[in-house]
Write a protein that holds these residues in place. Structure first.
Motif, PDB file in Angstrom:
ATOM      1  N   VAL A  64      46.612 -79.804  12.689  1.00 11.57           N
ATOM      2  CA  VAL A  64      47.442 -80.638  11.818  1.00 11.57           C
ATOM      3  C   VAL A  64      47.070 -80.322  10.384  1.00 11.57           C
ATOM      4  N   LEU A  65      48.023 -79.829   9.642  1.00  8.16           N
ATOM      5  CA  LEU A  65      47.791 -79.460   8.249  1.00  8.16           C
ATOM      6  C   LEU A  65      48.218 -80.623   7.357  1.00  8.16           C
ATOM      7  N   GLY A  66      47.239 -81.328   6.790  1.00 11.24           N
ATOM      8  CA  GLY A  66      47.544 -82.456   5.921  1.00 11.24           C
ATOM      9  C   GLY A  66      46.809 -83.710   6.344  1.00 11.24           C
ATOM     10  N   GLY A  67      46.242 -84.416   5.366  1.00  8.54           N
ATOM     11  CA  GLY A  67      45.465 -85.616   5.653  1.00  8.54           C
ATOM     12  C   GLY A  67      46.089 -86.879   5.113  1.00  8.54           C
ATOM     13  N   GLY A  68      47.407 -86.868   4.925  1.00 11.37           N
ATOM     14  CA  GLY A  68      48.102 -88.064   4.475  1.00 11.37           C
ATOM     15  C   GLY A  68      48.435 -88.965   5.647  1.00 11.37           C
ATOM     16  N   PRO A  69      49.215 -90.021   5.414  1.00 14.37           N
ATOM     17  CA  PRO A  69      49.556 -90.963   6.482  1.00 14.37           C
ATOM     18  C   PRO A  69      50.211 -90.317   7.700  1.00 14.37           C
ATOM     19  N   ILE A  70      51.190 -89.422   7.477  1.00 11.55           N
ATOM     20  CA  ILE A  70      51.883 -88.793   8.606  1.00 11.55           C
ATOM     21  C   ILE A  70      50.923 -87.930   9.399  1.00 11.55           C
ATOM     22  N   ALA A  74      41.797 -81.954   0.130  1.00 11.69           N
ATOM     23  CA  ALA A  74      41.135 -82.936  -0.737  1.00 11.69           C
ATOM     24  C   ALA A  74      39.784 -83.358  -0.136  1.00 11.69           C
ATOM     25  N   PRO A  75      38.956 -84.043  -0.943  1.00 11.99           N
ATOM     26  CA  PRO A  75      37.649 -84.482  -0.439  1.00 11.99           C
ATOM     27  C   PRO A  75      37.743 -85.542   0.648  1.00 11.99           C
ATOM     28  N   ARG A  76      38.872 -86.259   0.719  1.00 12.03           N
ATOM     29  CA  ARG A  76      39.025 -87.335   1.700  1.00 12.03           C
ATOM     30  C   ARG A  76      40.423 -87.293   2.282  1.00 12.03           C
ATOM     31  N   ILE A  77      40.572 -87.831   3.470  1.00 11.97           N
ATOM     32  CA  ILE A  77      41.915 -88.074   3.981  1.00 11.97           C
ATOM     33  C   ILE A  77      42.452 -89.347   3.321  1.00 11.97           C
ATOM     34  N   MET A  78      43.770 -89.489   3.318  1.00 17.26           N
ATOM     35  CA  MET A  78      44.416 -90.695   2.765  1.00 17.26           C
ATOM     36  C   MET A  78      43.867 -91.020   1.371  1.00 17.26           C
ATOM     37  N   GLN A 105      38.632 -92.235   8.878  1.00 18.95           N
ATOM     38  CA  GLN A 105      38.143 -90.956   9.403  1.00 18.95           C
ATOM     39  C   GLN A 105      37.234 -91.172  10.610  1.00 18.95           C
ATOM     40  N   ALA A 106      36.383 -92.197  10.549  1.00 18.61           N
ATOM     41  CA  ALA A 106      35.498 -92.489  11.679  1.00 18.61           C
ATOM     42  C   ALA A 106      36.311 -92.819  12.923  1.00 18.61           C
ATOM     43  N   SER A 107      37.412 -93.524  12.742  1.00 22.81           N
ATOM     44  CA  SER A 107      38.264 -93.882  13.870  1.00 22.81           C
ATOM     45  C   SER A 107      38.923 -92.648  14.471  1.00 22.81           C
ATOM     46  N   LEU A 108      39.428 -91.761  13.615  1.00 19.65           N
ATOM     47  CA  LEU A 108      40.050 -90.525  14.106  1.00 19.65           C
ATOM     48  C   LEU A 108      39.033 -89.664  14.844  1.00 19.65           C
ATOM     49  N   GLU A 109      37.859 -89.545  14.281  1.00 14.65           N
ATOM     50  CA  GLU A 109      36.828 -88.722  14.918  1.00 14.65           C
ATOM     51  C   GLU A 109      36.376 -89.320  16.242  1.00 14.65           C
ATOM     52  N   ALA A 110      36.347 -90.647  16.327  1.00 17.45           N
ATOM     53  CA  ALA A 110      35.981 -91.301  17.590  1.00 17.45           C
ATOM     54  C   ALA A 110      36.993 -90.987  18.690  1.00 17.45           C
ATOM     55  N   ASP A 111      38.230 -90.697  18.296  1.00 22.23           N
ATOM     56  CA  ASP A 111      39.268 -90.348  19.265  1.00 22.23           C
ATOM     57  C   ASP A 111      39.331 -88.849  19.532  1.00 22.23           C
ATOM     58  N   VAL A 128      38.029 -83.675  11.851  1.00 22.87           N
ATOM     59  CA  VAL A 128      38.585 -83.817  10.500  1.00 22.87           C
ATOM     60  C   VAL A 128      37.825 -82.902   9.548  1.00 22.87           C
ATOM     61  N   LEU A 129      38.545 -81.951   8.957  1.00 22.48           N
ATOM     62  CA  LEU A 129      37.941 -80.994   8.032  1.00 22.48           C
ATOM     63  C   LEU A 129      38.477 -81.251   6.627  1.00 22.48           C
ATOM     64  N   THR A 130      37.715 -81.981   5.827  1.00 18.38           N
ATOM     65  CA  THR A 130      38.097 -82.200   4.432  1.00 18.38           C
ATOM     66  C   THR A 130      37.484 -81.101   3.566  1.00 18.38           C
ATOM     67  N   ASN A 131      38.005 -80.981   2.352  1.00 18.19           N
ATOM     68  CA  ASN A 131      37.559 -79.911   1.444  1.00 18.19           C
ATOM     69  C   ASN A 131      37.767 -78.528   2.055  1.00 18.19           C
ATOM     70  N   HIS A 132      38.763 -78.406   2.905  1.00 19.93           N
ATOM     71  CA  HIS A 132      39.109 -77.129   3.533  1.00 19.93           C
ATOM     72  C   HIS A 132      40.511 -76.722   3.054  1.00 19.93           C
ATOM     73  N   LYS A 133      40.588 -75.567   2.440  1.00 15.72           N
ATOM     74  CA  LYS A 133      41.860 -75.075   1.910  1.00 15.72           C
ATOM     75  C   LYS A 133      42.454 -74.034   2.850  1.00 15.72           C
TER      76      LYS A 133
END
Length: 731
Positions: A414-420, A441-445, A457-463, A467-472
């Motif tokens: 999934v490319l993008g850390g916004g709501p969608i 970006a440094p953080r999602i959302m 992010q903790a919730s997503l990772e628990a599932d 999650v790779l932030t700061n990754h271009k």
């Protein structure tokens, strides 16, 4: 420290003015009694007296001291109409500007910091039309000039603009008072100068800049329309292009008020929300959440179970949900409401004419007094090298692309850390995909506070989401071994294999193919509109995602009301769009809901806030539901219960937010929420408990201390504080 010194100097000068009785000189009687002496000084040393008079006038005006009107009369008596007017005109403008600057230096930052949110519309209005309004105020002498100086200093109007507008605007009043001063002997009071007829004349004169602005608006509009021939008759009152949320609501309102309206849609009725966005994604989220609950059934005292399903059936249910909601937005329903619905392609030919290309190839032209563009937005696909070769899906296309899959994609990027991106990443992870979410970006959302994104992010990772932030993302590659996304992190490239790539990096307005460029309608990522949803052509308006600033279904519907009313009745009254209370929710688990500002926005805008937080782990209903995580965070005006913003992270967060939205919309504070009965045990009690946390922090301790003494007295005990018993050493 500098501000304190300046304030002390000003206070000392004002005190000295009254202490030495200078205020008695700046009265009509004082002026008359001293006029002979002043006249002798002027005859002896005209330049020195003229300069000293100008300087004194500047000081009196700068310090907002009483007596400027008397000094204006004195200028007429001493220097005559011409020179008196010149001296007073410059002295009053210079003094007013100094008072303006002092007010800005001493008070502006504090006022803007404390009331910045409330002052935002005023600031924007002054920045845009401040010269017109100031000119109006200066022309009408019933407004206290010193108060205008001080209040305008708190706004963003430029000092240079303030000076020249004041110089010009005060000239008429200066002439009247200086001329009266030339006849000083005949004056018995200041009221004799400003007769009712003169005040009325000034008031009418004060309307001049506003009338001029209206005339300029008419001239500008005529210039815009000059190269087009306006039809003598119109086929419709309103044509709406686009049948998403914005277009549907616009057409509905027009039909309700009996306007003849045509709605044109090139693809599917209901737009993105029904067919690709809100409705299908929430159906998918529900299935994914149920699957996760089955895996964790032991959390509820049941046996854990591995959910058995085929992804194809889940997608089948998604399409069934769309079909059940579809009648709400159908052609048949809107035709019954009185809307003519045409499913075809529309393009603006001129400000009143729409060219309609039907699917059978025929072309039709319709004219309308007003046109509303509600063409929506579409997913943005980043121009990554190789992306077209490896293939991808978006939040629009995945519903059809994945509909025939028996299982969810094994490896999904999934490319993008916004709501969608977050919603879909979590859902697919819960449905069996190995999901890697890539965010530059440094953080999602990133629009949310850091404590919110940490929990999300903790919730997503628990599932199971990686999650790779700061990754271009750099490029896509494909070889015999499969498909890969190449990303960069801290200068090092990393290769991520995938079976499916989902682009969720944002949405862009649909601007092409509608004739905007040919008509010169300005676009800047979205259609540029004014506060009334009008484009360059006042009869062409826009609503929804195509104009922003928010890409929410409920915001599109909100804008649609203004677009419809201004389009149909703007010749009588226009309404500015109200964006003060806009809520939104990201439907991950736990939900993230927000209205108003959050902490990071308050910091960026320099708005002082007080933060109250209530943890949902303390809520009885959350505990019984096995969902005791998240929080309610309320931002208020420091020391007051006025709500500036709310963030809720937790189950049913979007539903819980409704109470705060209502409170903010109608100016209700936390005390009102605290005083409202909430059923027990419900999730809604969280709102009351959050209000209770605020109240507890503002408990009047001194009052409670005296109440304690009062109750001691009522029991017949001494009023002094009773000492605590000594510890026995046993616990």
């Amino acid at each position: 420290m500098k501000k304190i010194i300046l304030l002390a100097v000003i206070a000392a000068m004002v005190a000295a003015f009254f202490y030495f009785g200078l205020d008695s000189l700046l009265t009509l009687d004082g002026l008359k009694s001293g006029l002979t002496q002043f006249e002798s000084w002027r005859v002896a040393r005209p330049l020195l007296v003229g300069g000293a008079f100008l300087l004194l006038y500047v000081v009196v005006t700068a310090l907002s001291l009483p007596g400027a009107a008397i000094m204006t009369l004195a200028a007429g008596a001493l220097f005559g109409l011409m020179w008196g007017t010149v001296i007073v005109s410059f002295a009053s403008s210079i003094g007013a500007t100094l008072a303006f600057l002092v007010s800005r230096y001493l008070l502006s930052d504090t006022v803007q910091k404390r009331f910045g949110d409330r002052l935002k519309p005023i600031n924007e209005g002054v920045a845009k039309d401040g010269a017109f309004y100031l000119f109006t105020l200066r022309l009408v002498p019933i407004f206290p000039f010193f108060l205008i100086n001080l209040l305008l200093g708190l706004t963003p109007i430029r000092a240079a603009t303030f000076y020249w507008v004041s110089q010009l605007g005060m000239l008429a009043g200066t002439l009247v008072f200086v001329n009266a001063g030339t006849q000083l002997a005949q004056l018995d009071s200041l009221s004799g100068i400003l007769s009712p007829s003169l005040l009325l004349s000034f008031a009418l004169l004060g309307l001049f800049p506003l009338i001029a602005k209206k005339i300029l608006g008419v001239i500008k509009a005529r210039r815009v329309y000059a190269k087009y021939q306006k039809p003598k008759h119109f086929d419709r009152n309103l044509i709406v292009i686009g049948a998403g949320a914005g277009g549907l609501v616009t057409a509905y309102i027009a039909a309700v008020v009996k306007a003849k309206v045509t709605l044109i849609e090139a693809h599917k009725m209901g737009g993105d929300c029904l067919n690709y966005g809100c409705v299908p994604s929430k159906a998918l989220i529900k299935s994914a959440k149920l699957a996760q609950q089955m895996r964790n059934a032991s959390h509820y005292g049941l046996e854990d179970a591995n959910p058995k399903f085929t992804f194809r059936k889940i997608m089948q249910r998604v399409h069934e949900v769309i079909a059940k909601v579809e009648p709400h937005d159908s052609v048949e329903r809107y035709q019954e409401l009185g809307v003519e619905v045409i499913q075809a392609y529309a393009k603006l030919i001129d400000p009143w004419t729409v060219e309609i290309k039907h699917r059978d190839g025929s072309v039709q032209h319709l004219t309308a007094r007003s046109i509303v563009l509600a063409t929506g937005a579409q997913p943005f696909v980043p121009p990554l090298p190789g992306i077209e070769e490896v293939g991808y899906v978006t939040s629009d296309t995945l519903w059809d692309e994945f509909a025939k899959l028996e299982q969810a994609p094994k490896r999904l990027v999934v490319l993008g850390g916004g709501p969608i991106g977050c919603e879909l990443a979590q859902s697919f992870a819960r449905l069996g995909s190995e999901v890697v979410q890539v965010e530059m970006a440094p953080r999602i959302m990133m629009r949310e506070d850091e404590d919110v994104t940490v929990l999300a992010q903790a919730s997503l990772e628990a599932d199971g989401v990686s999650v790779l932030t700061n990754h271009k993302a750099l490029r896509c590659e494909q070889n015999n071994e499969g498909k890969f996304l190449v990303v960069e992190h801290e200068g090092v490239e990393k290769v991520i294999p995938f079976d499916a790539l989902l682009c969720a990096v944002g949405r862009v307005a649909r601007l092409e193919g509608y004739g905007l460029e040919e008509l010169g309608i300005e676009t800047n990522r979205t259609i540029v509109t004014n506060d009334y949803q009008e484009t360059l052509y006042p009869n062409i308006l826009a609503a929804g995602d195509v104009t922003g600033p928010y890409q929410f279904t409920h915001t599109a519907a909100h804008q649609a009301w203004y677009a419809a009313v201004n389009a149909l009745f703007g010749q009588f009254k226009k309404f500015k769009v109200d964006y003060r209370v806009i809520p939104w929710t990201t439907f991950i688990d736990p939900e993230v809901a927000r209205v108003g500002i959050n902490e990071q926005e308050a910091k960026e805008k320099g708005i002082a806030v007080e933060v109250t937080r209530y943890g949902l782990d303390d809520l009885d209903r959350a505990i019984t539901d096995g969902a005791a995580y998240g929080f309610v965070k309320v931002l208020t005006v420091p020391g007051k219960d006025k709500i500036l913003g709310v963030t809720i992270v937790g189950e049913h967060g979007g539903d819980l937010m409704a109470e705060f939205i209502l409170a903010m919309k109608h100016g209700l504070g936390l005390n009102k929420i605290l005083g409202t009965i909430h059923a027990y045990p419900t999730w809604a009690e969280a709102n009351k408990y959050a209000a209770g946390e605020w109240k507890r922090a503002h408990t009047p301790q001194k009052v409670l201390l005296w109440l304690g003494k009062y109750h001691d007295w009522r029991r017949g005990k001494p009023a002094e504080t009773t000492k605590a018993p000594a510890s026995s050493g046993n616990s």
